[in-house]
Design an enzyme around this catalytic site. Structure first.
Site, short mmCIF file in Angstrom:
data_model
loop_
_atom_site.label_atom_id
_atom_site.label_comp_id
_atom_site.label_asym_id
_atom_site.label_seq_id
_atom_site.Cartn_x
_atom_site.Cartn_y
_atom_site.Cartn_z
N CYS A 8 0.79 -1.27 0.08
CA CYS A 8 0.01 0.11 -0.08
C CYS A 8 0.77 1.11 0.05
CB CYS A 8 -1.10 -0.08 1.10
SG CYS A 8 -0.42 0.31 2.82
N ARG A 14 -3.48 -0.35 5.67
CA ARG A 14 -4.35 -1.36 4.76
C ARG A 14 -3.38 -2.65 4.51
NH1 ARG A 14 -5.93 2.40 -0.24
NH2 ARG A 14 -3.82 3.28 0.59
N ASP A 162 -8.85 3.98 1.39
CA ASP A 162 -8.00 4.06 2.07
C ASP A 162 -8.54 4.89 3.30
OD1 ASP A 162 -5.51 5.23 3.32
OD2 ASP A 162 -4.94 6.42 1.55
#
Length: 196
Positions: A8, A14, A162
């Site tokens: 990420c 994440r 996100d």
């Protein structure tokens, strides 16, 4: 043993969630996996965001974690690179072209609709042509550019939202997206294991 790398941006939200959750799932399903994560813009040694820690605790996961920036050694180590967004995938492939054949977004890798998969294959080919043409100082034809737009409008989003800087709810939403994809991933890996 299969080596899976999640990628990420900062490697504090994440990709660490995906790494830890897959490690737990793989253990429960007795899949031989080594799992790591990295960020395309990570600062080495950063801690998890507080909401990421809370989400993982809710999943019964308590691990000590420090962020890692994406580097060639990790890319070479990985048998499979799963990014959390299309832009992460493009970043990996642009910086590490040899990894193109093993780099996918997480959602893309677990997609099983043949029409979508064909569109993705064509789009990847068009992106590769675009990069090659750009390196020669040329552009794709009008027809090729229009085809790229047409395919992008048709395919579903393969990005995991996100949560960075957001509320705990934003992190729960991202975790739910990741968890759903990871269940599909472990199903796919189990099927592959049973065929071998």
């Amino acid at each position: 043993m299969k080596n899976i790398l999640f990628v990420c941006t900062g490697n504090t939200c994440r990709s660490p969630m995906a790494e830890a959750m897959l490690r737990k799932l793989a253990g429960e399903r007795q899949l031989g996996l080594e799992v790591r994560s990295a960020g395309v813009a990570a600062m080495d040694g950063a801690t998890l965001s507080r909401h990421t820690e809370a989400v993982l605790r809710d999943h019964g996961i308590e691990e000590t974690f420090r962020s890692t920036s994406l580097h060639r050694g990790l890319v070479e180590w990985a048998d499979l690179i799963l990014t959390l967004t299309q832009s992460h995938k493009r970043h990996v492939i642009q910086r590490h072209p040899a990894a193109a054949g093993k780099t996918y977004t997480l959602k893309e890798y677990v997609e099983d609709d043949p029409a979508v998969l064909n569109d993705l294959k064509e789009l990847d080919s068009l992106y590769a042509s675009q990069e090659m043409m750009a390196s020669l100082g040329k552009e794709l034809s009008v027809g090729e550019r229009e085809r790229m737009i047409e395919i992008r409008q048709r395919i579903p989003s393969f990005d995991i939202s996100d949560p960075f800087g957001g509320s705990r709810e934003d992190y729960d939403i991202a975790a739910a997206e990741i968890r759903t994809a990871l269940h599909r991933l472990t199903d796919k890996l189990e099927q592959g294991k049973n065929r071998s």
